[in-house]
Design an enzyme around this catalytic site. Structure first.
Site, PDB file in Angstrom:
ATOM      1  N   LYS A   1       0.822  -1.204   0.000  1.00 19.36           N
ATOM      2  CA  LYS A   1       0.000   0.000   0.000  1.00 19.36           C
ATOM      3  C   LYS A   1       0.859   1.258   0.000  1.00 19.36           C
ATOM      4  O   LYS A   1       0.594   2.222  -0.737  1.00 19.36           O
ATOM      5  CB  LYS A   1      -0.917  -0.015   1.229  1.00 19.36           C
ATOM      6  CG  LYS A   1      -1.679   1.267   1.477  1.00 19.36           C
ATOM      7  CD  LYS A   1      -2.687   1.547   0.389  1.00 19.36           C
ATOM      8  CE  LYS A   1      -3.525   2.772   0.751  1.00 19.36           C
ATOM      9  NZ  LYS A   1      -4.533   3.086  -0.270  1.00 19.36           N
TER      10      LYS A   1
ATOM     11  N   CYS B   1      -3.704  10.067   1.304  1.00 17.09           N
ATOM     12  CA  CYS B   1      -2.905   8.915   0.878  1.00 17.09           C
ATOM     13  C   CYS B   1      -1.563   9.347   0.311  1.00 17.09           C
ATOM     14  O   CYS B   1      -0.522   9.144   0.922  1.00 17.09           O
ATOM     15  CB  CYS B   1      -3.685   8.089  -0.143  1.00 17.09           C
ATOM     16  SG  CYS B   1      -5.113   7.228   0.540  1.00 17.09           S
TER      17      CYS B   1
END
Length: 429
Positions: A217, A271
């Protein structure tokens, strides 16, 4: 889980990821309880309404609430599967240290209702090793349960990590269709989590270990951050040389193996602007490129502020329209947004000369209080503002024809108005 019956699911955190995830799981006919610290959020969801902007989410939540498949609470509930989707910001300490307090608090709450046979899945973006830290914390609170990787024999619970990878504005579609990386503390844990995700994910689910899934991720978003940094650095170089960066990129991308991204006023969101720091924190001596990418994207925000302030300062009689506050187009998410920082900085410096257009905001964020800046609609900005600064490429802004902005001085940080690109170069400000 009990036989072939649908598992009871508890989703902790009902924000931009948690609520859509809870709704998607409920749509698969699994009873879901969503847990959030905000009573207002809980009450909103229990009315069948939503507190965030996301395509088609309102209808889905209304439907699953009416069918009794989704309810919300401020208190932890017993379940068969726990999905943790709480925020993981970084500390404002200069070193961008990851703040895992929300994850660990959620783990503490889960431990109070955990029973043999349950599965815990962490979805929050985390530094490598967080899933194991969470396991160790739960193990200390529940010594009566055998934890995976710590106890000999078959563990009493399964613990896994499975990050989301979705695009705001397409979250429901991508939660169902995107591939997932499912990392278990042990292979058995990964298999149990895999069986759960296959109930509502049509994409390919790949099992691995928890640490690899955590790193996966982070790598995805660091990769994007570094590539955006190249485009942003190129835009600053082009400004210094008096070049049109959009034309340079258009020509360079005609090479069959070149695909330069589009520059902007920086990088935002929870993010791409955050996750690279988790890698840097974990391996500070081995991540100079990732660190530099972050520095370049932050420098681009300062570059835009300087250019915009010069344009506004050189034209004291003109009102200024800052177009956009969101971190990307067509969403209502302002977290870590460079547009928000630029507009707020200009508001503090130039006061009531600043008008902000943000179609996804009902009011200006707190940092605009006392500046004199006003939230206006696009028609008002086009009528009253002699300077337009494009900070977000909302479709609403793209659709403005040239004749409606022909009298304004324009600083287009997104390249959405090609007929005015001559104003985007610092050499022309």
């Amino acid at each position: 889980m009990r036989g072939e019956s649908k598992p009871e699911v508890c989703v902790i955190g009902l924000g931009y990821i948690g609520l859509p995830t809870a709704a998607i799981i409920a749509r698969a006919n699994c009873p879901v309880t969503g847990v959030d610290v905000s009573q207002q959020v809980v009450d909103t969801i229990n009315r069948g309404e939503i507190h965030i902007e996301e395509v088609d989410l309102d209808g889905l939540v209304q439907g699953v609430v009416q069918r009794g498949l989704l309810k919300a609470s401020t208190k932890m509930q017993a379940a068969d599967v726990f999905v943790i989707a709480v925020p993981t910001p970084f500390m404002k300490d200069g070193d961008h240290t990851p703040n895992l307090s929300y994850v660990m608090s959620a783990a503490d709450d889960v431990a109070t209702v955990l029973k043999k046979g349950d599965t815990i899945i962490l979805e929050s973006t985390c530094p490598v090793g967080t899933t194991e830290q969470m396991r160790d914390r739960i193990a200390a609170l529940r010594p009566d349960l055998a934890m995976p990787g710590l106890a000999a024999g078959t563990p009493d619970v399964a613990i896994a990590y499975c990050p989301e990878r979705v695009l705001p504005g397409r979250i429901l579609e991508e939660l169902a269709n995107n591939d997932r990386s499912i990392g278990g503390i042990t292979p058995r844990c990964a298999r149990k989590a895999l069986a759960f995700y296959k109930r509502f994910v049509r994409g390919t689910c790949v099992t691995t270990d928890a640490r690899s899934a955590e790193m996966c991720k982070l790598v995805e978003n660091a990769y994007r951050d570094v590539n955006i940094a190249f485009a942003n650095e190129l835009s600053m170089i082009s400004d210094a040389m008096g070049l049109d960066v959009w034309e340079v990129i258009r020509l360079a991308n005609r090479h069959p193996r070149v695909n330069i991204l589009q520059p902007g006023p920086g990088v935002g969101g929870h993010c791409i602007a955050v996750d690279p720091y988790f890698i840097i924190h974990g391996a500070p001596d081995q991540s100079p490129l990732i660190r530099t990418g972050r520095a370049v994207n932050d420098a681009k925000m300062r570059h835009v502020i300087e250019n915009a302030a010069r344009l506004v300062g050189d034209n004291p009689g003109l009102k200024v329209g800052c177009l956009g506050l969101a971190f990307k187009a067509n969403i209502d998410d302002f977290r870590e947004s460079p547009a928000r920082l630029v507009a707020a900085t200009l508001a503090r410096r130039f006061g009531d000369r600043i008008a902000v257009v943000e179609p996804y905001a009902e009011s200006l964020p707190q940092e605009f209080a006392g500046t004199g800046a006003a939230l206006v609609d696009i028609d008002t900005a086009l009528e009253e503002c002699g300077i337009l600064i494009v900070l977000v490429d909302h479709d609403l802004f793209r659709a403005i024809p040239a004749e409606e902005r022909s009298r304004a001085l324009i600083y287009d940080t997104r390249g959405i108005w090609p007929d005015f690109r001559q104003h985007t170069s610092a050499a022309n400000l």
